[in-house]
Design an enzyme around this catalytic site. Structure first.
Site, mmCIF file in Angstrom:
data_model
loop_
_atom_site.group_PDB
_atom_site.id
_atom_site.type_symbol
_atom_site.label_atom_id
_atom_site.label_comp_id
_atom_site.label_asym_id
_atom_site.label_seq_id
_atom_site.Cartn_x
_atom_site.Cartn_y
_atom_site.Cartn_z
ATOM 1 N N LYS A 72 0.939 -1.158 -0.218
ATOM 2 C CA LYS A 72 0.056 0.073 -0.040
ATOM 3 C C LYS A 72 0.925 1.261 0.111
ATOM 4 O O LYS A 72 1.864 1.141 0.505
ATOM 5 C CB LYS A 72 -0.938 0.116 1.262
ATOM 6 C CG LYS A 72 -1.651 1.448 1.450
ATOM 7 C CD LYS A 72 -2.758 1.607 0.540
ATOM 8 C CE LYS A 72 -3.287 2.857 0.758
ATOM 9 N NZ LYS A 72 -4.300 3.486 -0.446
ATOM 10 N N CYS A 80 -2.327 9.893 -6.537
ATOM 11 C CA CYS A 80 -3.377 9.492 -5.563
ATOM 12 C C CYS A 80 -4.457 10.603 -5.566
ATOM 13 O O CYS A 80 -4.375 11.790 -5.591
ATOM 14 C CB CYS A 80 -2.924 9.387 -4.048
ATOM 15 S SG CYS A 80 -4.518 9.151 -2.934
HETATM 16 C C1 LIG Z 1 -2.514 5.919 -2.641
HETATM 17 C C2 LIG Z 1 -3.771 6.563 -2.512
HETATM 18 C C3 LIG Z 1 -4.997 6.103 -3.653
HETATM 19 C C4 LIG Z 1 -5.922 5.902 -3.216
HETATM 20 C C5 LIG Z 1 -6.472 6.024 -1.669
HETATM 21 O O1 LIG Z 1 -5.715 5.735 -0.942
HETATM 22 O O2 LIG Z 1 -7.645 6.703 -1.777
HETATM 23 N N1 LIG Z 1 -7.147 5.490 -3.936
HETATM 24 C C6 LIG Z 1 -6.575 5.080 -5.372
HETATM 25 O O3 LIG Z 1 -7.626 4.770 -6.145
HETATM 26 N N2 LIG Z 1 -5.338 5.631 -5.773
HETATM 27 C C7 LIG Z 1 -4.274 5.705 -4.818
HETATM 28 O O4 LIG Z 1 -3.346 6.038 -5.290
#
Ligand SMILES: C=Cc1c(C(=O)O)[nH]c(=O)[nH]c1=O
Length: 310
Positions: A44, A128
């Site tokens: 993550k 993000c």
């Molecule tokens: C790292 C945050 C990201 C997230 C998030 O943590 O909301 N959601 C995504 O679709 N892509 C991201 O890059």
């Protein structure tokens, strides 16, 4: 016939892995990935410190994919770095995803990784879409160039970028011109399509709580955009910069299409969340069946060889 592939000179059983954010928040999830048929895995995206993320509901599976506004929840960089350091002799290829909530924190986090004994790949997430008040970095070309210039003044380990989808040929041209100036290992196309809106018609209401219901789209909705971004950057980037394809992968045919567009590795997000880690065996079997039917014996037989109509 084989679906084996090589990345950074490391042989992987297949080109498949998770997309950052899916099945990779905790040690238990990452261990399950590592024990699955996936060829590699990514953590993550980490910030320096622990983040709870956005209020629930913040992820919803919908008929043609998913919408999420997780808000970058994560256990903090040390948690993922420690996980990777403890296992880097057992796992063929590790990807550590990182960002920061500010320019200075991004630089600090990459300096932390550079100073560590981590031998794997770092995925710098420039895309993000869900941290309120924080724009997607890679839509700001000047900031992206400034960041990469500073990062590569000290960072010597393998580094890739997670890019948002672009929708304008001029943006493919502008971004590729910037990226070709840096010794990148790869670019990962694409992150979710930011700030979509899904409606529950019965309730006449949005389905996720953060940002008034605006969230990143994944799944079938985004495959055509993902394939276009993989193809566009494969056509424009120095061959030394590999492409990882992410977006809309649910079947072996989707994997085949991403590789046909130029992807070296293929990440699975929404469908992994919906099906679990067993999806990797299914995708390998389906990809092998397509290769068998077409008479291909290895990925290189068709990688990047999408034909145009003359
Ligand atoms: C790292 C945050 C990201 C997230 C998030 O943590 O909301 N959601 C995504 O679709 N892509 C991201 O890059």
């Amino acid at each position: 016939m084989t679906v084996e592939t090589s990345f950074l000179g490391i042989t992987l059983a297949n080109p498949l892995m998770n997309a950052s954010g899916v099945h990779c928040m905790t040690v238990a999830e990452m261990d399950e990935l590592a024990q699955s048929a996936a060829g590699a895995f990514v953590t993550k995206t980490a910030t320096r410190d622990y983040r709870a993320g956005n209020p629930q509901p913040r992820y919803v599976d919908v008929p043609l994919g998913s919408i999420n506004s997780m808000g970058l929840p994560n256990e903090g960089l040390a948690y993922y770095l420690d996980y990777c350091l403890a296992r880097q002799n057992q796992q063929a290829l590790q990807f550590l995803s990182v960002v920061g909530l500010s320019y200075d924190e991004i630089v600090e986090n990459l300096r932390t990784i550079e100073a560590s004994d981590y031998q794997g790949v770092t995925e710098f997430n420039l895309s993000c879409p869900n941290v309120p008040g924080k724009p997607q970095i890679a839509y700001d070309f000047e900031l992206t160039e400034r960041l990469l210039t500073e990062v590569f003044s000290f960072f010597t380990k393998p580094l890739g970028l997670k890019l948002p989808p672009y929708f304008d040929i001029a943006h493919f041209d502008q971004m590729a011109a910037i990226l070709n100036r840096f010794p990148l290992t790869y670019v990962n196309c694409v992150n979710s399509i930011g700030n979509g809106l899904y409606i529950d018609v019965d309730k006449e209401q949005v389905v996720i709580k953060p940002k008034g219901g605006f969230g990143g789209l994944g799944g079938d909705y985004i495959k055509p955009t993902a394939l276009a971004n993989v193809r566009a950057f494969h056509q424009r980037l120095n061959p030394s910069i590999k492409i990882i394809g992410t977006g809309g992968v649910r079947t072996g045919q989707d994997v085949f299409e991403h590789i046909l567009c130029g992807a070296s590795l293929v990440q699975v997000g929404t469908a992994l969340h919906q099906e679990g880690v067993g999806i990797f065996e299914r995708l390998v079997a389906e990809l092998e069946a397509i290769m068998e039917a077409k008479g291909y014996t290895c990925l290189e037989d068709f990688q990047g060889k999408l034909r145009e109509i003359n």
